[in-house]
Design a protein around this motif. Structure first.
Motif, mmCIF file in Angstrom:
data_model
loop_
_atom_site.group_PDB
_atom_site.id
_atom_site.type_symbol
_atom_site.label_atom_id
_atom_site.label_comp_id
_atom_site.label_asym_id
_atom_site.label_seq_id
_atom_site.Cartn_x
_atom_site.Cartn_y
_atom_site.Cartn_z
ATOM 1 N N ILE A 40 0.845 -1.193 0.000
ATOM 2 C CA ILE A 40 0.000 0.000 0.000
ATOM 3 C C ILE A 40 0.877 1.239 0.000
ATOM 4 C CG2 ILE A 40 -1.761 1.294 1.275
ATOM 5 C CD1 ILE A 40 -2.679 -1.415 2.454
ATOM 6 N N LEU A 41 0.596 2.156 -0.923
ATOM 7 C CA LEU A 41 1.272 3.447 -0.979
ATOM 8 C C LEU A 41 0.218 4.510 -0.681
ATOM 9 C CD1 LEU A 41 3.286 2.954 -4.291
ATOM 10 C CD2 LEU A 41 4.047 2.518 -1.940
ATOM 11 N N CYS A 42 0.547 5.456 0.195
ATOM 12 C CA CYS A 42 -0.461 6.461 0.530
ATOM 13 C C CYS A 42 0.174 7.809 0.831
ATOM 14 C CB CYS A 42 -1.318 5.996 1.692
ATOM 15 S SG CYS A 42 -0.526 5.970 3.296
ATOM 16 N N CYS A 43 -0.703 8.793 0.882
ATOM 17 C CA CYS A 43 -0.311 10.138 1.269
ATOM 18 C C CYS A 43 -1.206 10.560 2.420
ATOM 19 C CB CYS A 43 -0.474 11.095 0.080
ATOM 20 S SG CYS A 43 0.129 12.756 0.452
ATOM 21 N N LEU A 44 -0.602 10.951 3.522
ATOM 22 C CA LEU A 44 -1.326 11.378 4.714
ATOM 23 C C LEU A 44 -0.702 12.667 5.216
ATOM 24 C CD1 LEU A 44 -3.433 10.789 6.937
ATOM 25 C CD2 LEU A 44 -1.639 9.523 8.145
ATOM 26 N N HIS A 45 -1.498 13.719 5.246
ATOM 27 C CA HIS A 45 -1.028 15.035 5.698
ATOM 28 C C HIS A 45 0.213 15.479 4.933
ATOM 29 C CE1 HIS A 45 -3.757 15.147 9.224
ATOM 30 N NE2 HIS A 45 -3.614 13.843 9.155
ATOM 31 N N GLY A 46 0.237 15.173 3.635
ATOM 32 C CA GLY A 46 1.348 15.592 2.798
ATOM 33 C C GLY A 46 2.587 14.726 2.888
ATOM 34 N N ARG A 47 2.518 13.649 3.626
ATOM 35 C CA ARG A 47 3.660 12.738 3.767
ATOM 36 C C ARG A 47 3.424 11.471 2.981
ATOM 37 N NH1 ARG A 47 7.282 13.076 8.091
ATOM 38 N NH2 ARG A 47 8.448 11.749 6.681
ATOM 39 N N PHE A 48 4.463 10.996 2.296
ATOM 40 C CA PHE A 48 4.406 9.751 1.543
ATOM 41 C C PHE A 48 4.632 8.588 2.501
ATOM 42 C CE2 PHE A 48 6.438 6.302 -0.785
ATOM 43 C CZ PHE A 48 5.550 6.131 -1.840
ATOM 44 N N VAL A 49 3.727 7.614 2.467
ATOM 45 C CA VAL A 49 3.816 6.464 3.358
ATOM 46 C C VAL A 49 3.704 5.180 2.537
ATOM 47 C CG1 VAL A 49 2.812 5.303 5.365
ATOM 48 C CG2 VAL A 49 2.672 7.804 5.185
ATOM 49 N N ALA A 50 4.595 4.244 2.792
ATOM 50 C CA ALA A 50 4.563 2.933 2.153
ATOM 51 C C ALA A 50 4.367 1.886 3.246
ATOM 52 C CB ALA A 50 5.863 2.673 1.410
ATOM 53 N N ILE A 51 3.418 0.984 3.014
ATOM 54 C CA ILE A 51 3.106 -0.027 4.023
ATOM 55 C C ILE A 51 3.182 -1.417 3.399
ATOM 56 C CG2 ILE A 51 1.385 -0.866 5.657
ATOM 57 C CD1 ILE A 51 0.184 2.007 5.605
ATOM 58 N N GLU A 52 4.024 -2.247 3.966
ATOM 59 C CA GLU A 52 4.115 -3.653 3.580
ATOM 60 C C GLU A 52 3.328 -4.451 4.612
ATOM 61 O OE1 GLU A 52 4.726 -7.016 1.621
ATOM 62 O OE2 GLU A 52 5.414 -5.082 0.861
ATOM 63 N N CYS A 53 2.364 -5.225 4.167
ATOM 64 C CA CYS A 53 1.509 -6.010 5.057
ATOM 65 C C CYS A 53 1.991 -7.453 5.122
ATOM 66 C CB CYS A 53 0.066 -5.974 4.569
ATOM 67 S SG CYS A 53 -0.643 -4.315 4.533
ATOM 68 N N LYS A 54 2.053 -7.971 6.310
ATOM 69 C CA LYS A 54 2.464 -9.360 6.528
ATOM 70 C C LYS A 54 1.484 -10.023 7.486
ATOM 71 C CE LYS A 54 6.088 -9.432 3.998
ATOM 72 N NZ LYS A 54 6.089 -10.274 2.805
ATOM 73 N N ALA A 55 1.453 -11.340 7.464
ATOM 74 C CA ALA A 55 0.592 -12.097 8.366
ATOM 75 C C ALA A 55 1.321 -13.343 8.841
ATOM 76 C CB ALA A 55 -0.693 -12.495 7.650
ATOM 77 N N ASN A 56 0.856 -13.833 9.957
ATOM 78 C CA ASN A 56 1.392 -15.094 10.496
ATOM 79 C C ASN A 56 2.909 -15.074 10.660
ATOM 80 O OD1 ASN A 56 -1.204 -16.156 10.515
ATOM 81 N ND2 ASN A 56 -1.026 -16.873 8.418
ATOM 82 N N GLY A 57 3.437 -13.973 11.119
ATOM 83 C CA GLY A 57 4.874 -13.881 11.357
ATOM 84 C C GLY A 57 5.705 -13.816 10.093
ATOM 85 N N GLY A 58 5.063 -13.483 8.975
ATOM 86 C CA GLY A 58 5.779 -13.401 7.705
ATOM 87 C C GLY A 58 6.893 -12.372 7.741
ATOM 88 N N LYS A 59 7.933 -12.633 7.031
ATOM 89 C CA LYS A 59 9.093 -11.744 6.978
ATOM 90 C C LYS A 59 9.182 -11.093 5.608
ATOM 91 C CE LYS A 59 10.493 -13.046 11.037
ATOM 92 N NZ LYS A 59 10.166 -12.224 12.159
ATOM 93 N N THR A 60 9.728 -9.906 5.568
ATOM 94 C CA THR A 60 9.933 -9.227 4.294
ATOM 95 C C THR A 60 11.091 -9.890 3.544
ATOM 96 O OG1 THR A 60 11.348 -7.631 5.438
ATOM 97 C CG2 THR A 60 9.066 -6.973 5.044
ATOM 98 N N THR A 61 11.032 -9.794 2.219
ATOM 99 C CA THR A 61 12.113 -10.318 1.393
ATOM 100 C C THR A 61 13.222 -9.268 1.295
ATOM 101 O OG1 THR A 61 11.224 -9.409 -0.663
ATOM 102 C CG2 THR A 61 10.445 -11.613 0.006
ATOM 103 N N ARG A 62 14.361 -9.659 0.767
ATOM 104 C CA ARG A 62 15.451 -8.691 0.575
ATOM 105 C C ARG A 62 15.029 -7.580 -0.374
ATOM 106 N NH1 ARG A 62 19.977 -12.517 -0.871
ATOM 107 N NH2 ARG A 62 21.371 -10.884 -1.467
ATOM 108 N N LEU A 63 14.287 -7.926 -1.407
ATOM 109 C CA LEU A 63 13.821 -6.934 -2.358
ATOM 110 C C LEU A 63 12.834 -5.962 -1.704
ATOM 111 C CD1 LEU A 63 13.943 -5.865 -5.215
ATOM 112 C CD2 LEU A 63 12.212 -7.545 -5.865
ATOM 113 N N GLN A 64 11.931 -6.466 -0.880
ATOM 114 C CA GLN A 64 11.018 -5.592 -0.148
ATOM 115 C C GLN A 64 11.788 -4.690 0.806
ATOM 116 O OE1 GLN A 64 8.534 -8.708 1.439
ATOM 117 N NE2 GLN A 64 6.913 -8.308 -0.072
ATOM 118 N N ASP A 65 12.750 -5.258 1.511
ATOM 119 C CA ASP A 65 13.586 -4.460 2.421
ATOM 120 C C ASP A 65 14.312 -3.353 1.660
ATOM 121 O OD1 ASP A 65 12.876 -5.929 4.675
ATOM 122 O OD2 ASP A 65 14.628 -7.250 4.543
ATOM 123 N N SER A 66 14.817 -3.675 0.492
ATOM 124 C CA SER A 66 15.526 -2.698 -0.334
ATOM 125 C C SER A 66 14.605 -1.542 -0.717
ATOM 126 C CB SER A 66 16.080 -3.380 -1.584
ATOM 127 O OG SER A 66 16.676 -2.442 -2.443
#
Length: 100
Positions: A40-66
């Motif tokens: 999810i990419l969003c703008c809140l009060h003029g700020r750019f926010v990126a949100i990666e959603c995970k479930a069940n203890g999922g971990k981000t990938t290296r590409l997501q971390d990058s």
């Protein structure tokens, strides 16, 4: 679309963003998209926010971390949200978007 645990997290995030009056979009991965972009990419009060959603203890990938690191280095807010952190997301977003 199946109501997977990650889909439930995304649904809750979208509801929170809507309640805060944020603009958001969910980029579609594919041939013409960029790999590793947060859910999810969003703008809140003029700020750019990126949100990666995970479930069940999922971990981000290296590409997501990058991608999350690049967003933060560019001055955006980069978050990873799961079932355990969703309850404080609204307050956290308001604090971060206001520069706190």
């Amino acid at each position: 679309m199946a109501d997977t645990p990650e889909a439930k997290v995304k649904k809750k995030v979208k509801a929170i963003l809507e309640s805060l009056g944020a603009y958001y979009t969910m980029p579609v991965a594919g041939v013409f998209g960029r790999s590793g972009v947060p859910d999810i990419l969003c703008c809140l009060h003029g700020r750019f926010v990126a949100i990666e959603c995970k479930a069940n203890g999922g971990k981000t990938t290296r590409l997501q971390d990058s991608n999350l690191t690049a967003i933060a280095q560019a001055g955006g807010i980069a978050l990873v949200v799961d079932e355990t952190s969703i309850s404080s997301l609204g307050a956290d977003l308001l604090k971060l978007a206001s520069g706190g």
